[in-house]
Design a protein around this motif. Structure first.
Motif, PDB file in Angstrom:
ATOM      1  N   LYS A  84      28.733  17.206 -18.836  1.00 53.38           N
ATOM      2  CA  LYS A  84      29.165  16.002 -19.559  1.00 53.38           C
ATOM      3  C   LYS A  84      27.965  15.105 -19.864  1.00 53.38           C
ATOM      4  O   LYS A  84      27.851  14.561 -20.974  1.00 53.38           O
ATOM      5  CB  LYS A  84      30.197  15.243 -18.731  1.00 53.38           C
ATOM      6  CG  LYS A  84      30.737  14.004 -19.436  1.00 53.38           C
ATOM      7  CD  LYS A  84      31.866  13.356 -18.674  1.00 53.38           C
ATOM      8  CE  LYS A  84      32.319  12.069 -19.365  1.00 53.38           C
ATOM      9  NZ  LYS A  84      33.264  11.312 -18.556  1.00 53.38           N
ATOM     10  N   GLU A 124      26.166  16.303 -22.801  1.00 55.76           N
ATOM     11  CA  GLU A 124      26.858  16.017 -24.062  1.00 55.76           C
ATOM     12  C   GLU A 124      26.676  14.563 -24.479  1.00 55.76           C
ATOM     13  O   GLU A 124      26.505  14.262 -25.657  1.00 55.76           O
ATOM     14  CB  GLU A 124      28.346  16.348 -23.924  1.00 55.76           C
ATOM     15  CG  GLU A 124      28.573  17.841 -24.046  1.00 55.76           C
ATOM     16  CD  GLU A 124      30.014  18.251 -23.824  1.00 55.76           C
ATOM     17  OE1 GLU A 124      30.812  17.397 -23.405  1.00 55.76           O
ATOM     18  OE2 GLU A 124      30.311  19.430 -24.067  1.00 55.76           O
ATOM     19  N   VAL A 143      30.524  11.626 -32.940  1.00 59.40           N
ATOM     20  CA  VAL A 143      31.743  12.406 -32.740  1.00 59.40           C
ATOM     21  C   VAL A 143      31.457  13.887 -32.976  1.00 59.40           C
ATOM     22  O   VAL A 143      31.858  14.758 -32.189  1.00 59.40           O
ATOM     23  CB  VAL A 143      32.853  11.908 -33.690  1.00 59.40           C
ATOM     24  CG1 VAL A 143      34.089  12.777 -33.555  1.00 59.40           C
ATOM     25  CG2 VAL A 143      33.179  10.460 -33.406  1.00 59.40           C
ATOM     26  N   ASN A 144      30.716  14.160 -34.035  1.00 59.06           N
ATOM     27  CA  ASN A 144      30.411  15.556 -34.337  1.00 59.06           C
ATOM     28  C   ASN A 144      29.567  16.206 -33.253  1.00 59.06           C
ATOM     29  O   ASN A 144      29.666  17.407 -33.010  1.00 59.06           O
ATOM     30  CB  ASN A 144      29.703  15.664 -35.686  1.00 59.06           C
ATOM     31  CG  ASN A 144      30.659  15.388 -36.829  1.00 59.06           C
ATOM     32  OD1 ASN A 144      31.879  15.444 -36.635  1.00 59.06           O
ATOM     33  ND2 ASN A 144      30.128  15.079 -38.003  1.00 59.06           N
ATOM     34  N   LEU A 185      29.896  15.716 -30.186  1.00 63.89           N
ATOM     35  CA  LEU A 185      30.806  16.088 -29.104  1.00 63.89           C
ATOM     36  C   LEU A 185      31.682  17.256 -29.497  1.00 63.89           C
ATOM     37  O   LEU A 185      31.888  18.188 -28.729  1.00 63.89           O
ATOM     38  CB  LEU A 185      31.710  14.902 -28.759  1.00 63.89           C
ATOM     39  CG  LEU A 185      31.271  13.977 -27.654  1.00 63.89           C
ATOM     40  CD1 LEU A 185      32.401  13.043 -27.311  1.00 63.89           C
ATOM     41  CD2 LEU A 185      30.854  14.769 -26.426  1.00 63.89           C
ATOM     42  N   CYS A 186      32.254  17.187 -30.687  1.00 68.13           N
ATOM     43  CA  CYS A 186      33.148  18.257 -31.133  1.00 68.13           C
ATOM     44  C   CYS A 186      32.677  18.720 -32.481  1.00 68.13           C
ATOM     45  O   CYS A 186      33.084  18.189 -33.511  1.00 68.13           O
ATOM     46  CB  CYS A 186      34.585  17.788 -31.199  1.00 68.13           C
ATOM     47  SG  CYS A 186      34.802  16.021 -31.306  1.00 68.13           S
ATOM     48  N   LYS A 243      34.322  22.744 -37.182  1.00 67.46           N
ATOM     49  CA  LYS A 243      34.350  24.206 -37.225  1.00 67.46           C
ATOM     50  C   LYS A 243      33.848  24.727 -38.567  1.00 67.46           C
ATOM     51  O   LYS A 243      33.134  25.708 -38.646  1.00 67.46           O
ATOM     52  CB  LYS A 243      35.778  24.682 -37.001  1.00 67.46           C
ATOM     53  CG  LYS A 243      36.223  24.494 -35.565  1.00 67.46           C
ATOM     54  CD  LYS A 243      37.140  25.635 -35.149  1.00 67.46           C
ATOM     55  CE  LYS A 243      37.398  25.621 -33.662  1.00 67.46           C
ATOM     56  NZ  LYS A 243      38.497  24.746 -33.274  1.00 67.46           N
TER      57      LYS A 243
END
Ligand code: SF4
Ligand code: SF4
Lengths: 294, 660
Positions: B113, B116, B647-648, B650-651, B654
């Protein structure tokens, strides 16, 4: 006409017969139709819930289920102790898990869809005060009254949801409406000793004695109650209290329905004044006779 | 871009549950990261030096520190980066202590974490731009709202520090609650003798302008440049001429209204000077009860006034003042104990509040300093004090401790014995909270030397019996019920926020907490600052406080004001919103939504409506940026692109490996 299921409670069949008959009489006079619950049973009174909460709730729930089978959603009882049991049972059955446990003991499950109120609450909230006033034939002017609610009629507030839990006024207002002089009674929600009458008389003597003392202090001619147990402790045991405390109280203790009935001119036979232990005649004598129309 | 990353151990605070070297190694794989290391204490002097050294050695353009909360050290690191020659906004912080090591126990997961969070910070930093603060001048004048002891102290300290002070007080005289007290704990010295000279100083200080019977109507502007409108309410007396002789007060025939200064224990004439030491010592008419103003006849005061200063036509007056800083010292109110039906809800005359009792004790009070109970004027022998009325009681929504009631009750018990030597005091309490200097000794003295009976337990009810009151409560130490026959019951009522505090807070943009007390910037490190720059707090408006604490805060607020106004120029925070005029359609939604009034409508040179942000007023809250339907407002340092990049990180999206 207001129609409501009626739960007299065990004491209404015995020790407080006069409460039951006077309640029925005044409700009739005020257009409140009381429908007796068929095959009602004891709510468990004080002993049951000291032993087992589920069992105690089941005793009440059986009666509530009876009301449901009558197709009614509102019930009433004159006795605050019955009221406490019925309302507490409903309150606890709001928890589905508890409700399941209760229903496991019953033949007919209780849906918990009945709202039970004291007769006092019904009269205070559902009957127009002007209607009552209009029906008064013998105003109670001249008598000084201390209204005594007892400790459970309004408490705990989140269960009973009626009037104020420290300073209720429903009975005061009703009596004032009838023309009585209502004296402020500071101990109106204090405990009388309740069911300690048999095991621990000394406690009742002390607590009820304090109530009588306070009533005398504020100059009341009579005490008015709404609870069979309170009435019994204050009235029947007044002699015992006098002996124990070396006092000389002689304060009659009425059910509020008796005085209400008196004011409405209901037949004395239904009001049962003769069942009171402390002679009420002196107090009733203070009520001024209505002025004859010239 | 060349980015350096520093992972802090914070001793074992972080390193205990995060593998810091491994986070540092992972960070090296992130885009633009050219240097990464872990360090024992990044905030320490060697830690900061290492950052500066690395910026120079590795030729870095930006720095990420992963450590504690930015509240603690963002400023520290920004300054370090600046010393290294970078812009202070080329710095990002990842909170791997509060957000990671303190809340998770599993080292593997924590390490992941933390990595990240560092990745987020790096992605944000890659889109940072250098920002420059603007400089502006300030008005050298300060507004103090509230003339209680905290406000008085703040005003005097600011004035002594050379600033011009405007002191606005709602009541007719300054002095606040303290002026009503008889004696003060723990020294038992006369309250008005301590306060009186300070009040006189206010009146005489050349730097102080005093407006009483006045309230703040509106506040505009920003730190250094506030514009304030004060409403001076009509007193129907020309104060420029009134000498305070008091002839009118003597002659006024209307004495129907309760006297608020004496806590409604007696009535006051319609024209009145509240107390002998009042500052200013001027008369004012109570419009609600004055016979002339209500019925149109009387006017006796006007006839007797030797300088003819009564003016029944007087109107409210609005005064505009420009100030550079504001001190809020609006104090507190007493809890309304009528919410306790068991204490009679006001039905029993001999149940009074502690402040009413102060008035009975005070030589300038309605009984001339003799304790007489309200019902029949008799001297009470048994006095029962009930503590925590409206304090530490969830059932009336006052779960907090009011802090000073234990002490003033002890004081009142002592004074009772002084006034009536054959009296007996009983104090029902929950705990005794007396942590100040000489406080506990004082309470002991009340018990041991003055024989006050302390009973631990709440009082269940009070009821009258004959001409006495029976106080029934529990003694939880003895485990019994107790009943005390009392001649007088004094309720130690707790403190609650002053009436109107929330509305005032709205004008000042200072947030109230759930009980209406103003919220400070940081409970430990910024106790008198608010989140609105230039607005400071003093005294009980921030939470219940006794006199020493209020005075201390008054001085603290003054020192903050002096520090602020001593600078010739102030710098504004550049992290504010900015409108892109090309996109703005001038709908004005942002103007309506900005809680600080920081956006104004302007016209471009073709006459099209546009929005414009006033840098100095904008607090950088970002509400406008989400309101704007056009996406025309962006908050500098927190633009949509910067937040999306986080945000990108972190996630990762796709579909597009490289979403920009
Ligand atoms: S909300 Fe956006 S478009 Fe509307 S005025 Fe404000 S900046 Fe312009
Ligand atoms: S960010 Fe926008 S809404 Fe917030 S203070 Fe600045 S201009 Fe106002």
């Amino acid at each position: 006409m207001l129609k409501i299921a009626y739960y007299p409670g065990c004491s209404g069949q015995g020790t407080s017969l006069e409460y039951d008959t006077s309640t029925r009489a005044v409700c009739k006079a005020l257009d409140v139709e009381l429908v007796d619950i068929p095959d009602w049973s004891c709510c468990g009174s004080t002993p049951a819930h000291t032993v087992n909460h589920v069992l105690s709730a089941a005793l009440s729930a059986r009666n509530l289920a009876q009301v449901e089978s009558m197709g009614m959603t509102k019930a009433t009882t004159p006795c605050p102790s019955c009221l406490t049991n019925l309302r507490t049972a409903s309150h606890k059955m709001d928890d589905p898990e508890f409700k399941d446990k209760v229903n496991a003991l019953l033949d007919v499950p209780c849906r918990n869809a009945v709202d039970t109120q004291s007769v006092l609450q019904v009269l205070a909230e559902n009957v127009d005060p002007d209607l009552i006033k209009g029906k008064v034939v013998k105003p109670l002017s001249g008598i000084k009254i201390a209204c005594y609610y007892g400790c459970i009629m309004n408490r705990p507030p989140e269960v009973m949801k009626f009037d104020h839990h420290e300073n209720p006024m429903a009975m005061d207002n009703l009596m004032a409406l009838l023309g009585a002089e209502v004296v402020p009674f500071p101990l109106k929600v204090e405990c009388c000793g309740a069911s300690y009458g048999i095991p621990r008389g000394d406690i009742v003597h002390r607590l009820s004695g304090k109530l009588l003392d306070a009533a005398r202090d504020v100059g009341a001619d009579a005490i008015v109650t709404a609870c069979p147990l309170c009435q019994m402790n204050l009235d029947l045991r007044q002699g015992q209290i006098n002996d124990a405390l070396r006092e000389n109280f002689r304060i009659p203790v009425f059910y509020y329905t008796q005085l209400l009935g008196y004011a409405l001119g209901i037949d004395r036979a239904e009001l049962g004044f003769e069942k009171l232990c402390v002679d009420p005649r002196l107090a009733l004598g203070r009520i001024k006779q209505p002025q004859q129309a010239m | 871009m060349r980015i350096g990353v520093f992972i802090c151990h914070c001793g074992s605070n972080i390193a205990g549950t995060v593998d810091c070297p491994s986070v540092a190694a992972t960070a090296l794989t992130y885009p633009d990261v050219v240097f990464s290391t872990d360090t024992m204490y990044a905030c320490s002097e060697p830690g900061q030096d290492a950052i500066i050294q690395a910026v120079k050695d590795k030729n870095l353009d930006g720095v990420v520190v992963a450590s504690c909360t930015p509240r603690m050290h963002e400023q520290t690191f920004r300054r370090a980066v600046e010393r290294a020659g970078l812009n202070r906004y080329m710095f990002e912080m990842a909170n791997i202590r509060e957000h990671v090591s303190w809340i998770g126990k599993t080292k593997d997961l924590n390490t992941g974490k933390a990595s990240e969070l560092v990745r987020m910070a790096v992605e944000k930093l890659r889109r940072n731009r250098p920002l420059m603060a603007k400089r502006f001048e300030t008005t050298k004048r300060v507004l103090v709202i509230g003339g209680g002891v905290a406000g008085i102290q703040a005003a005097l300290d600011c004035a002594d520090g050379g600033q011009e002070v405007i002191l606005v007080e709602r009541e007719q005289s300054i002095g606040g609650k303290m002026a009503k007290l008889d004696k003060t704990f723990p020294t038992v010295d006369c309250s008005s003798c301590v306060l009186g000279p300070k009040m006189v100083d206010i009146a005489q200080h050349p730097n102080i302008t005093l407006y009483t019977c006045a309230e703040v109507e509106s506040v505009g502007g920003y730190v250094g440049n506030f514009q304030v409108t004060v409403r001076k309410k009509a007193t129907y007396v020309d104060w420029a001429r009134c000498t305070g002789c008091g002839l009118c007060v003597e002659k006024c025939p209307s004495r129907k209204m309760p006297d608020p200064f004496n806590e409604n224990l007696c009535n006051a004439p319609s024209i009145n000077i509240p107390f002998p030491q009042a500052i200013p010592k001027k008369a004012a008419i109570n419009a609600a009860s004055c016979l002339m103003l209500t019925k149109g006849k009387c006017g006796l005061c006007a006839k007797v006034c030797p300088v003819k200063c009564i003016d029944f036509e007087q109107k409210d007056e609005l005064v505009n003042v420009d100030v550079g800083a504001i001190v809020v010292a609006t104090g507190y109110d007493l809890f309304d104990w009528h919410k306790y039906p068991q204490y009679g809800e006001g039905r029993y005359k001999d149940v009074i509040t502690s402040l009413q009792y102060e008035r009975l004790l005070s030589a300038s009070g309605p009984t001339g300093g003799h304790i007489k109970r309200p019902s029949d004027g008799k001297e009470p022998k048994n006095v029962v004090f009930i503590q925590c009325v409206g304090s530490r009681d969830k059932s009336v929504n006052r779960p907090y401790c009011s802090g000073f009631c234990c002490m003033y009750t002890a004081k009142q018990a002592i004074l009772t014995k002084d006034h009536i030597p054959d009296s007996q005091s009983y104090v029902f309490y929950m705990d005794i909270r007396s942590p100040g200097k000489l406080y506990d000794e004082f309470v002991r003295r009340a018990m041991e030397e003055y024989g006050a009976q302390y009973v631990r337990g709440r009082v269940a009810m009070i009821y009258p019996k004959g001409d006495k009151l029976v106080v029934r409560g529990a003694d939880t130490l003895a485990g019994t019920q107790v009943e005390v026959p009392a001649d007088l019951v004094v309720l130690a009522v707790g403190a609650e926020s002053a009436k109107g505090a929330v509305q005032l807070g709205e004008k000042l943009r200072v947030a109230p907490d759930q009980y209406g007390f103003f919220v400070e910037s940081h409970p430990k490190l910024k106790p008198v600052e608010t989140n609105t720059a230039g607005v400071f707090l003093a005294g009980a408006c921030q939470g219940p406080k006794d006199i020493p604490a209020s005075v201390g805060q008054g001085s603290a607020a003054a020192s903050k004001v002096l520090g602020l106004l001593s600078k010739a120029m102030l710098e504004s925070d550049p992290a504010v919103s900015r409108v892109n005029p090309a996109r703005c359609v001038g709908c004005g939604k942002c103007i309506q939504t900005c809680p600080f009034g920081a956006i104004k409508a302007v016209q471009d040179r073709f006459g099209n409506p546009k929005a414009e942000v006033i840098d100095t007023v904008c607090q950088g809250c970002g509400i406008c940026t989400v309101t704007c339907p056009q996406g025309a407002i962006q908050l500098e340092h927190f633009t949509d692109n910067q937040i999306l990049a986080e945000v990108n990180a972190l996630c990762p999206p796709k579909m597009f490996a490289n979403f920009e």
